[in-house]
Design a protein around this motif. Structure first.
Motif, PDB file in Angstrom:
ATOM      1  N   MET A   1       0.821  -1.391   0.033  1.00  0.00           N
ATOM      2  CA  MET A   1      -0.013  -0.038  -0.116  1.00  0.00           C
ATOM      3  C   MET A   1       0.935   1.148  -0.001  1.00  0.00           C
ATOM      4  SD  MET A   1      -3.062   1.030   2.916  1.00  0.00           S
ATOM      5  CE  MET A   1      -3.767  -0.291   2.411  1.00  0.00           C
ATOM      6  N   LEU A   2       0.307   2.237  -0.874  1.00  0.00           N
ATOM      7  CA  LEU A   2       1.119   3.543  -0.970  1.00  0.00           C
ATOM      8  C   LEU A   2       1.165   4.301   0.406  1.00  0.00           C
ATOM      9  CD1 LEU A   2       2.419   5.495  -2.910  1.00  0.00           C
ATOM     10  CD2 LEU A   2       0.381   6.612  -2.995  1.00  0.00           C
ATOM     11  N   ASN A   3       2.575   4.700   0.932  1.00  0.00           N
ATOM     12  CA  ASN A   3       2.829   5.640   1.983  1.00  0.00           C
ATOM     13  C   ASN A   3       2.707   6.840   1.740  1.00  0.00           C
ATOM     14  OD1 ASN A   3       4.256   6.947   4.302  1.00  0.00           O
ATOM     15  ND2 ASN A   3       4.769   4.988   5.201  1.00  0.00           N
ATOM     16  N   TYR A   4       1.481   7.581   2.276  1.00  0.00           N
ATOM     17  CA  TYR A   4       1.524   8.867   1.833  1.00  0.00           C
ATOM     18  C   TYR A   4       2.324   9.915   2.516  1.00  0.00           C
ATOM     19  CZ  TYR A   4      -2.909   7.376  -0.513  1.00  0.00           C
ATOM     20  OH  TYR A   4      -3.588   7.004  -1.596  1.00  0.00           O
ATOM     21  N   ARG A   5       3.026   9.467   3.534  1.00  0.00           N
ATOM     22  CA  ARG A   5       3.933  10.337   4.127  1.00  0.00           C
ATOM     23  C   ARG A   5       5.273  10.225   3.457  1.00  0.00           C
ATOM     24  NH1 ARG A   5       4.829  12.709   9.109  1.00  0.00           N
ATOM     25  NH2 ARG A   5       2.894  11.779   9.911  1.00  0.00           N
ATOM     26  N   GLN A   6       5.583   9.142   2.711  1.00  0.00           N
ATOM     27  CA  GLN A   6       6.947   9.108   2.067  1.00  0.00           C
ATOM     28  C   GLN A   6       6.577   9.655   0.581  1.00  0.00           C
ATOM     29  OE1 GLN A   6       7.167   4.642   1.629  1.00  0.00           O
ATOM     30  NE2 GLN A   6       8.365   4.609   3.442  1.00  0.00           N
ATOM     31  N   LEU A   7       5.186   9.558  -0.008  1.00  0.00           N
ATOM     32  CA  LEU A   7       4.714  10.463  -0.907  1.00  0.00           C
ATOM     33  C   LEU A   7       5.067  11.835  -0.881  1.00  0.00           C
ATOM     34  CD1 LEU A   7       3.852  10.202  -4.003  1.00  0.00           C
ATOM     35  CD2 LEU A   7       1.335  10.386  -3.057  1.00  0.00           C
ATOM     36  N   LEU A   8       4.754  12.496   0.622  1.00  0.00           N
ATOM     37  CA  LEU A   8       4.732  13.852   0.746  1.00  0.00           C
ATOM     38  C   LEU A   8       6.226  14.120   0.790  1.00  0.00           C
ATOM     39  CD1 LEU A   8       3.811  16.484   1.784  1.00  0.00           C
ATOM     40  CD2 LEU A   8       3.832  15.512   4.187  1.00  0.00           C
ATOM     41  N   TYR A   9       7.130  13.221   1.287  1.00  0.00           N
ATOM     42  CA  TYR A   9       8.590  13.525   1.458  1.00  0.00           C
ATOM     43  C   TYR A   9       9.200  13.848   0.076  1.00  0.00           C
ATOM     44  CZ  TYR A   9       8.647  12.288   6.331  1.00  0.00           C
ATOM     45  OH  TYR A   9       8.392  12.104   7.692  1.00  0.00           O
ATOM     46  N   PHE A  10       8.629  12.794  -0.917  1.00  0.00           N
ATOM     47  CA  PHE A  10       9.055  12.798  -2.310  1.00  0.00           C
ATOM     48  C   PHE A  10       8.743  14.267  -2.828  1.00  0.00           C
ATOM     49  CE2 PHE A  10       6.897  12.503  -6.625  1.00  0.00           C
ATOM     50  CZ  PHE A  10       8.273  12.435  -7.190  1.00  0.00           C
ATOM     51  N   TRP A  11       7.383  14.577  -2.720  1.00  0.00           N
ATOM     52  CA  TRP A  11       6.832  15.804  -3.276  1.00  0.00           C
ATOM     53  C   TRP A  11       7.614  17.050  -2.941  1.00  0.00           C
ATOM     54  CZ3 TRP A  11       4.409  19.978  -0.728  1.00  0.00           C
ATOM     55  CH2 TRP A  11       4.009  20.976  -1.451  1.00  0.00           C
ATOM     56  N   SER A  12       8.032  17.080  -1.479  1.00  0.00           N
ATOM     57  CA  SER A  12       8.818  18.088  -0.958  1.00  0.00           C
ATOM     58  C   SER A  12      10.198  18.220  -1.499  1.00  0.00           C
ATOM     59  CB  SER A  12       8.897  17.913   0.784  1.00  0.00           C
ATOM     60  OG  SER A  12       7.765  17.955   1.288  1.00  0.00           O
ATOM     61  N   VAL A  13      10.931  17.145  -1.749  1.00  0.00           N
ATOM     62  CA  VAL A  13      12.279  17.114  -2.507  1.00  0.00           C
ATOM     63  C   VAL A  13      11.979  17.529  -3.781  1.00  0.00           C
ATOM     64  CG1 VAL A  13      14.316  15.700  -3.038  1.00  0.00           C
ATOM     65  CG2 VAL A  13      13.178  15.390  -0.769  1.00  0.00           C
ATOM     66  N   ALA A  14      10.997  17.141  -4.417  1.00  0.00           N
ATOM     67  CA  ALA A  14      10.949  17.727  -5.828  1.00  0.00           C
ATOM     68  C   ALA A  14      10.559  19.133  -6.111  1.00  0.00           C
ATOM     69  CB  ALA A  14       9.828  16.931  -6.583  1.00  0.00           C
ATOM     70  N   LYS A  15       9.904  19.623  -5.265  1.00  0.00           N
ATOM     71  CA  LYS A  15       9.528  21.134  -5.235  1.00  0.00           C
ATOM     72  C   LYS A  15      10.490  21.907  -4.646  1.00  0.00           C
ATOM     73  CE  LYS A  15       6.092  22.271  -6.175  1.00  0.00           C
ATOM     74  NZ  LYS A  15       5.254  22.391  -7.833  1.00  0.00           N
ATOM     75  N   ALA A  16      11.341  21.324  -3.510  1.00  0.00           N
ATOM     76  CA  ALA A  16      12.560  22.138  -2.894  1.00  0.00           C
ATOM     77  C   ALA A  16      13.600  22.052  -4.056  1.00  0.00           C
ATOM     78  CB  ALA A  16      12.782  21.755  -1.633  1.00  0.00           C
ATOM     79  N   GLY A  17      13.661  21.208  -4.861  1.00  0.00           N
ATOM     80  CA  GLY A  17      15.095  21.157  -5.637  1.00  0.00           C
ATOM     81  C   GLY A  17      16.223  20.393  -5.379  1.00  0.00           C
ATOM     82  N   GLY A  18      16.054  19.832  -4.032  1.00  0.00           N
ATOM     83  CA  GLY A  18      17.448  19.216  -3.613  1.00  0.00           C
ATOM     84  C   GLY A  18      16.940  18.495  -1.992  1.00  0.00           C
ATOM     85  N   MET A  19      17.656  17.510  -1.541  1.00  0.00           N
ATOM     86  CA  MET A  19      17.323  16.731  -0.500  1.00  0.00           C
ATOM     87  C   MET A  19      17.703  17.653   0.743  1.00  0.00           C
ATOM     88  SD  MET A  19      16.294  13.527  -0.031  1.00  0.00           S
ATOM     89  CE  MET A  19      17.045  12.737  -1.358  1.00  0.00           C
ATOM     90  N   ALA A  20      18.699  18.361   0.863  1.00  0.00           N
ATOM     91  CA  ALA A  20      18.995  19.102   2.007  1.00  0.00           C
ATOM     92  C   ALA A  20      18.297  20.448   2.078  1.00  0.00           C
ATOM     93  CB  ALA A  20      20.705  19.675   1.730  1.00  0.00           C
ATOM     94  N   ARG A  21      17.711  20.822   1.149  1.00  0.00           N
ATOM     95  CA  ARG A  21      16.657  21.927   1.336  1.00  0.00           C
ATOM     96  C   ARG A  21      15.335  21.506   1.853  1.00  0.00           C
ATOM     97  NH1 ARG A  21      16.070  25.790  -3.414  1.00  0.00           N
ATOM     98  NH2 ARG A  21      18.088  26.089  -3.050  1.00  0.00           N
TER      99      ARG A  21
END
Length: 302
Positions: A1-21
């Motif tokens: 089953m899809l983990n929506y918290r992990q999906l949020l983390y992915f979305w945040s990295v994609a929008k921020a442009g990097g892992m550190a930010r």
């Protein structure tokens, strides 16, 4: 089953442009964030990012996943807002799609009862092509779509068409043009300049069939996606144009045109389209009930 918290983390990295930010924004360590995204990729069986030097870039699958993630979180935000609004005195959200072929006066008269409900309502209206609005309805960005035709067969959209009613057509012309036309409707349309809806309008085909059946051949001088633009050309004397008889008085008063005649042999129908078989949204229900007992009170049920 899809983990929506992990999906949020992915979305945040994609929008921020990097892992550190993204890690800084989420108050997590980059290692924790990287590990969570790695688990998401393992669950989905795809790679969402690739290295480009010191930067992360979305893969093609990553771009697709991001588009879905944005839709999911937008719908979640709208759900939260709607539930929060219903708990207080703030208005609840009513999101309406209006197909661009629906006359604006008809749309107003159909939707106005939603604003008269005892509960406060905040109506958000979006006008667009019918197909685009259906796509928005399918992902729950809209509560209903108001259109001049039912849900087309074969579309990959789960929805239900609720018929609001129908009315005939009245033909109008600017006074100067009307004075130059022959006497006697509908034959006065023969050879007259005619403005009609474009091919996306549901009334166009039956209108042309009716004219051919009566051996009436006007000069087609304009085709319009926008009904208001068609009326503006008619107001300027460019040609005769049709409009729903239900708003004939308003059209004559607003555009300073005169009615030439009307027909019930060609009718324009209007539909409320929802993802529910039975309408439950209180504002959509108010629209449906008012249409049956007001604007289209002489028409039958669907």
């Amino acid at each position: 089953m899809l983990n929506y918290r992990q999906l949020l983390y992915f979305w945040s990295v994609a929008k921020a442009g990097g892992m550190a930010r993204a890690a800084e924004q989420l108050h997590l360590t980059p290692q924790t964030l990287s590990g969570q995204i790695a688990q998401l990729e393992e669950t989905l069986g795809v790679s969402l990012f690739r290295r480009a030097g010191r930067r992360l870039e979305l893969t093609e699958t990553g771009h697709l996943t991001l588009s879905y993630a944005e839709e999911i979180f937008q719908v979640g935000s709208e759900l939260e807002e709607t539930l929060r609004n219903r708990q207080g005195e703030r208005p609840f959200l009513f999101r309406v799609g209006i197909a661009d072929m629906v006359p604006k006066s008809i749309a107003y008269r159909l939707l106005a009862p939603a604003l008269a409900l005892p509960e406060p309502v905040r109506m958000v209206c979006r006008e667009d092509k019918f197909e685009q609005l259906l796509a928005e309805l399918a992902i729950h960005r809209l509560d209903m779509v108001l259109a001049d035709s039912p849900l087309p067969p074969g579309m990959d959209v789960r929805g239900y068409s609720h018929r609001l009613g129908e009315c005939g057509l009245t033909f109008f012309a600017a006074p100067g043009l009307a004075a130059r036309l022959e006497v006697g409707f509908p034959h006065l349309l023969h050879g007259a300049p005619l403005l009609i809806p474009s091919e996306s309008g549901a009334v166009r085909a039956p209108l042309l069939r009716w004219l051919r059946g009566k051996d009436i051949h006007p000069r087609l001088v304009g085709e319009f996606d926008d009904g208001a633009l068609m009326k503006a050309f008619g107001q300027a004397g460019a040609g005769v144009f049709p409009a729903p008889t239900a708003i004939a008085g308003e059209v004559a008063a607003q555009y300073g045109v005169v009615p030439l005649g009307r027909t019930e042999a060609v009718t324009e129908s209007f539909f409320l389209i929802t993802v529910e078989r039975k309408i439950s949204h209180p504002a959509a229900l108010a629209v449906s009930e008012a249409a049956r007992h007001g604007l289209f009170s002489t028409q039958g049920d669907d």
